[in-house]
Design a protein around this motif. Structure first.
Motif, PDB file in Angstrom:
ATOM      1  N   GLU A 165       0.556   4.375  -2.624  1.00 43.05           N
ATOM      2  CA  GLU A 165       0.369   5.778  -2.236  1.00 43.05           C
ATOM      3  C   GLU A 165       1.502   6.652  -2.793  1.00 43.05           C
ATOM      4  O   GLU A 165       1.269   7.772  -3.243  1.00 43.05           O
ATOM      5  CB  GLU A 165       0.292   5.915  -0.717  1.00 43.05           C
ATOM      6  CG  GLU A 165      -0.934   5.256  -0.112  1.00 43.05           C
ATOM      7  CD  GLU A 165      -2.248   5.772  -0.682  1.00 43.05           C
ATOM      8  OE1 GLU A 165      -2.360   6.988  -0.907  1.00 43.05           O
ATOM      9  OE2 GLU A 165      -3.160   4.946  -0.910  1.00 43.05           O
TER      10      GLU A 165
ATOM     11  N   LYS B 291       0.850   7.128  -6.508  1.00 44.82           N
ATOM     12  CA  LYS B 291      -0.223   8.104  -6.724  1.00 44.82           C
ATOM     13  C   LYS B 291       0.276   9.525  -6.499  1.00 44.82           C
ATOM     14  O   LYS B 291      -0.121  10.457  -7.203  1.00 44.82           O
ATOM     15  CB  LYS B 291      -1.400   7.827  -5.792  1.00 44.82           C
ATOM     16  CG  LYS B 291      -2.202   6.601  -6.143  1.00 44.82           C
ATOM     17  CD  LYS B 291      -3.288   6.388  -5.100  1.00 44.82           C
ATOM     18  CE  LYS B 291      -3.879   5.014  -5.179  1.00 44.82           C
ATOM     19  NZ  LYS B 291      -4.852   4.778  -4.105  1.00 44.82           N
TER      20      LYS B 291
ATOM     21  N   ASP C 154      -5.926   9.438  -9.950  1.00 45.77           N
ATOM     22  CA  ASP C 154      -7.037   9.584  -9.029  1.00 45.77           C
ATOM     23  C   ASP C 154      -6.613   8.996  -7.676  1.00 45.77           C
ATOM     24  O   ASP C 154      -6.140   7.860  -7.605  1.00 45.77           O
ATOM     25  CB  ASP C 154      -8.232   8.819  -9.600  1.00 45.77           C
ATOM     26  CG  ASP C 154      -9.438   8.799  -8.684  1.00 45.77           C
ATOM     27  OD1 ASP C 154      -9.405   9.412  -7.601  1.00 45.77           O
ATOM     28  OD2 ASP C 154     -10.428   8.168  -9.084  1.00 45.77           O
ATOM     29  N   PRO C 155      -6.778   9.740  -6.586  1.00 48.57           N
ATOM     30  CA  PRO C 155      -6.400   9.216  -5.270  1.00 48.57           C
ATOM     31  C   PRO C 155      -7.134   7.933  -4.891  1.00 48.57           C
ATOM     32  O   PRO C 155      -6.679   7.179  -4.047  1.00 48.57           O
ATOM     33  CB  PRO C 155      -6.757  10.348  -4.301  1.00 48.57           C
ATOM     34  CG  PRO C 155      -6.948  11.558  -5.126  1.00 48.57           C
ATOM     35  CD  PRO C 155      -7.270  11.111  -6.521  1.00 48.57           C
ATOM     36  N   ASN C 156      -8.262   7.688  -5.529  1.00 47.11           N
ATOM     37  CA  ASN C 156      -9.029   6.471  -5.247  1.00 47.11           C
ATOM     38  C   ASN C 156      -8.719   5.346  -6.221  1.00 47.11           C
ATOM     39  O   ASN C 156      -9.438   4.356  -6.275  1.00 47.11           O
ATOM     40  CB  ASN C 156     -10.527   6.785  -5.276  1.00 47.11           C
ATOM     41  CG  ASN C 156     -10.898   7.789  -4.213  1.00 47.11           C
ATOM     42  OD1 ASN C 156     -10.438   7.682  -3.082  1.00 47.11           O
ATOM     43  ND2 ASN C 156     -11.683   8.786  -4.582  1.00 47.11           N
ATOM     44  N   CYS C 157      -7.658   5.499  -6.980  1.00 44.00           N
ATOM     45  CA  CYS C 157      -7.262   4.487  -7.962  1.00 44.00           C
ATOM     46  C   CYS C 157      -7.116   3.124  -7.273  1.00 44.00           C
ATOM     47  O   CYS C 157      -6.531   3.016  -6.202  1.00 44.00           O
ATOM     48  CB  CYS C 157      -5.941   4.895  -8.615  1.00 44.00           C
ATOM     49  SG  CYS C 157      -5.211   3.624  -9.648  1.00 44.00           S
ATOM     50  N   ALA C 158      -7.636   2.080  -7.907  1.00 40.02           N
ATOM     51  CA  ALA C 158      -7.524   0.722  -7.375  1.00 40.02           C
ATOM     52  C   ALA C 158      -7.139  -0.251  -8.489  1.00 40.02           C
ATOM     53  O   ALA C 158      -7.459  -1.435  -8.419  1.00 40.02           O
ATOM     54  CB  ALA C 158      -8.834   0.312  -6.734  1.00 40.02           C
TER      55      ALA C 158
ATOM     56  N   GLN D 132       0.832  -1.197   0.000  1.00 39.35           N
ATOM     57  CA  GLN D 132       0.000   0.000   0.000  1.00 39.35           C
ATOM     58  C   GLN D 132       0.875   1.258   0.000  1.00 39.35           C
ATOM     59  O   GLN D 132       0.544   2.246  -0.648  1.00 39.35           O
ATOM     60  CB  GLN D 132      -0.929  -0.009   1.220  1.00 39.35           C
ATOM     61  CG  GLN D 132      -1.853   1.185   1.308  1.00 39.35           C
ATOM     62  CD  GLN D 132      -2.897   1.190   0.210  1.00 39.35           C
ATOM     63  OE1 GLN D 132      -3.397   0.141  -0.183  1.00 39.35           O
ATOM     64  NE2 GLN D 132      -3.228   2.362  -0.279  1.00 39.35           N
TER      65      GLN D 132
END
Length: 163
Positions: free
Chosen positions: A141, A144, A150-154, A137
């Motif tokens: 981060e 990103k 996008d901060p919510n990229c998955a 993780q």
């Protein structure tokens, strides 16, 4: 368009080195973001130079090897080792803070290199370490933060990765 032995293509500079053109991915300041860096580019541009710099420094300081010996052991030029030694290139202090496991890895690897670890095994160990870092993780981060994502990229992790 060729200028001073360099070609520009999609914000990657191709520099001529020994009759070949090699990509030189520009570094971005903390306030400037890359348009889109792939995770492997972050490894190549940030993590690997930091590992090489710490390895060179450790071999020089701890094992009192000469710059030419370090260069030969790591497959680098003596000039590159000199730059790493003077800290004029290579180290990413933010990366070292975010990934404290880099220093113990480098210390162990430096000891093994000093004892004669072949380059192919160095490559295997560094590759394995890089993949382990990339699958966290913290790396997600960091990626990103460096890229315009996008901060919510998955994309890399549909389910949350380990910390």
């Amino acid at each position: 368009m060729v200028t001073d032995c360099a070609l520009r293509e999609n914000s990657v500079v191709w520099e001529q080195s020994q009759h070949r053109y090699i990509p030189s991915i520009p570094f971005y300041s903390r306030t400037e973001r890359a348009h889109m860096l792939q995770p492997s580019e972050v490894i190549a541009v940030k993590l690997l130079p930091t590992i090489r710099a710490r390895l060179a420094q450790t071999l020089l300081e701890t094992y009192r090897m000469k710059q030419t010996e370090v260069a030969r052991a790591l497959g680098l030029t003596q000039a590159a080792v000199s730059h790493y030694n003077t800290k004029s290139r290579g180290l990413d202090h933010e990366l070292l803070k975010r990934f404290p496991e880099i220093d113990p890895f480098v210390e162990d690897l430096a000891a093994r290199i000093h004892d004669g670890l072949p380059r192919t095994e160095q490559v295997a160990l560094i590759t394995r370490f890089s993949v382990n870092v990339m699958n966290t993780q913290r790396f997600c981060e960091y990626h990103k933060k460096l890229s315009d994502l996008d901060p919510n990229c998955a994309v890399c992790f549909p389910t949350p990765p380990p910390p």
